[in-house]
Design a protein around this motif. Sequence first.
Motif, short mmCIF file in Angstrom:
data_model
loop_
_atom_site.label_atom_id
_atom_site.label_comp_id
_atom_site.label_asym_id
_atom_site.label_seq_id
_atom_site.Cartn_x
_atom_site.Cartn_y
_atom_site.Cartn_z
N ILE A 98 0.84 -1.21 0.00
CA ILE A 98 0.00 0.00 0.00
C ILE A 98 0.87 1.25 0.00
CG2 ILE A 98 -1.84 1.25 1.20
CD1 ILE A 98 -2.70 -1.49 2.35
N PHE A 99 2.01 1.20 0.73
CA PHE A 99 2.93 2.35 0.72
C PHE A 99 3.38 2.65 -0.71
CE2 PHE A 99 4.68 1.07 5.20
CZ PHE A 99 3.46 1.39 5.75
N TYR A 100 3.53 1.59 -1.54
CA TYR A 100 4.00 1.78 -2.91
C TYR A 100 2.96 2.44 -3.81
CZ TYR A 100 8.57 -0.42 -2.67
OH TYR A 100 9.89 -0.68 -2.39
N ALA A 101 1.79 2.71 -3.27
CA ALA A 101 0.80 3.47 -4.03
C ALA A 101 1.17 4.96 -4.07
CB ALA A 101 -0.59 3.30 -3.42
N ALA A 102 2.16 5.37 -3.26
CA ALA A 102 2.56 6.78 -3.20
C ALA A 102 2.92 7.36 -4.57
CB ALA A 102 3.70 6.96 -2.21
N PRO A 103 3.75 6.67 -5.41
CA PRO A 103 4.05 7.24 -6.73
C PRO A 103 2.81 7.44 -7.60
CG PRO A 103 5.58 5.46 -6.21
CD PRO A 103 4.51 5.42 -5.17
N VAL A 104 1.84 6.55 -7.45
CA VAL A 104 0.58 6.69 -8.20
C VAL A 104 -0.16 7.94 -7.74
CG1 VAL A 104 -1.65 5.62 -8.69
CG2 VAL A 104 0.40 4.19 -8.53
N ILE A 105 -0.21 8.16 -6.41
CA ILE A 105 -0.87 9.34 -5.86
C ILE A 105 -0.14 10.61 -6.29
CG2 ILE A 105 -1.54 10.50 -3.72
CD1 ILE A 105 -1.76 7.70 -2.45
N VAL A 106 1.20 10.55 -6.34
CA VAL A 106 1.98 11.71 -6.80
C VAL A 106 1.55 12.12 -8.20
CG1 VAL A 106 4.27 12.46 -7.55
CG2 VAL A 106 4.00 11.30 -5.36
N MET A 107 1.38 11.13 -9.09
CA MET A 107 0.99 11.44 -10.47
C MET A 107 -0.38 12.11 -10.53
SD MET A 107 2.41 8.29 -12.83
CE MET A 107 2.22 6.92 -11.70
N VAL A 108 -1.32 11.61 -9.72
CA VAL A 108 -2.67 12.18 -9.70
C VAL A 108 -2.65 13.60 -9.14
CG1 VAL A 108 -5.00 11.96 -8.76
CG2 VAL A 108 -3.77 9.92 -9.54
N LEU A 109 -1.96 13.79 -8.01
CA LEU A 109 -1.90 15.12 -7.39
C LEU A 109 -1.15 16.12 -8.27
CD1 LEU A 109 -1.23 14.25 -3.63
CD2 LEU A 109 -3.38 14.91 -4.71
N ALA A 110 -0.15 15.65 -9.01
CA ALA A 110 0.59 16.55 -9.91
C ALA A 110 -0.33 17.08 -11.00
CB ALA A 110 1.77 15.82 -10.52
N VAL A 111 -1.26 16.26 -11.45
CA VAL A 111 -2.24 16.70 -12.45
C VAL A 111 -3.16 17.76 -11.85
CG1 VAL A 111 -4.20 16.00 -13.88
CG2 VAL A 111 -2.17 14.55 -13.76
N VAL A 112 -3.63 17.50 -10.63
CA VAL A 112 -4.59 18.39 -9.97
C VAL A 112 -3.93 19.70 -9.55
CG1 VAL A 112 -6.13 18.66 -7.98
CG2 VAL A 112 -5.99 16.46 -9.17
N LEU A 113 -2.74 19.62 -8.94
CA LEU A 113 -2.12 20.81 -8.35
C LEU A 113 -1.23 21.57 -9.32
CD1 LEU A 113 -1.13 19.32 -4.87
CD2 LEU A 113 -3.14 20.68 -5.44
N PHE A 114 -0.55 20.85 -10.21
CA PHE A 114 0.43 21.50 -11.09
C PHE A 114 0.05 21.43 -12.57
CE2 PHE A 114 2.85 20.07 -7.34
CZ PHE A 114 3.30 21.29 -6.89
N LYS A 115 -1.15 20.91 -12.85
CA LYS A 115 -1.67 20.84 -14.22
C LYS A 115 -0.75 20.04 -15.15
CE LYS A 115 -4.87 23.58 -12.70
NZ LYS A 115 -6.17 23.01 -12.29
N GLU A 116 -0.05 19.06 -14.58
CA GLU A 116 0.79 18.21 -15.42
C GLU A 116 -0.08 17.25 -16.24
OE1 GLU A 116 3.78 16.20 -13.21
OE2 GLU A 116 4.71 18.05 -12.47
N GLN A 117 0.45 16.84 -17.38
CA GLN A 117 -0.28 15.94 -18.26
C GLN A 117 0.16 14.49 -18.04
OE1 GLN A 117 -2.78 17.00 -20.39
NE2 GLN A 117 -2.46 18.99 -19.40
#
Length: 300
Positions: free
Chosen positions: A97-116
């Motif tokens: 479950i800890f390894y889900a962190a990189p997945v969450i990073v990708m989602v939050l980067a889209v929401v917060l930094f408008k990354e594609q």
Amino acid sequence: MNRTTLAMLLLVIGNALALISDAFVKAYSGDVPVAQFVLVRTLITLVFLFPFVLRSTRRRLASGWKVQVVRAQISVFGTICMVVALNHLSLATANAIFYAAPVIVMVLAVVLFKEQLTRASLTAVVFGFVGVLVILRPVEIGWQSLAAVGVAFSLAINVLLIRRLSAEQSPMEMLLVMHVFMLPALTVISLFHWTPVTVDIALGALGSSFFILCYNMTVLIAYRWAEANKITSSEYTGMIWAILGGWVVFGEVPDAYLLIGSGMIVIPLVWLALSEQRMLKSSVSDNHVNSRRKLQAAES
């Protein structure tokens, strides 16, 4: 053996050291108030870190302190969640479950930094989310599982907040300042359920702190020796160590849900790292070819 291979080997060893840190938490923190264990571990970590920042200036240490205050409180939450998760879940389940962190990073980067998100990134996100659900099995979700999810979210948010920190601060300085700002909240929480510090508390906190700092050092050296895109996939060997460590040390036999869910989280992330590496190589190769053509055109 070239430096890239050595860096990958260092990450493999480093993830084994991180697993030993988790094992100390699991073995020695079960009968202790969680916040107090985290407080003792934080104090020991500061003792370990102090020699690395003796030559630091006040200006460098104070740089980005507001962001560090936020990161520290998130780390307090995440570290407490980590202790709870490791005490009630198997090593492999908690780490998966800890390894889900990189997945969450990708989602939050889209929401917060408008990354594609690329197609590969989106695949990793979808499979990672489903993988977590497979491991947790929604009908069996409890506060222990939610604590592990809390760890993943705290890791992801702290990774994103690093972008707001000054580039002039070294990793050791960042770690020191963050741990200093963790102390007030941990002290206040610990006072509500304080117990005498036993040998078990001290030993568990010492072992956990020492081995996680060793992990941080291996990561620091590895990413200085080689480009991140070439070696990141080695980080996911931590899942193998977690399964083996849980099985050998604690007698935790992984079930089919854990193995399938872990694969759904880790394999797409490894594939994403490898595909990004191929894309970078292709881009470098294309640039080299274009440069040669321009040079030949100029000479003719």
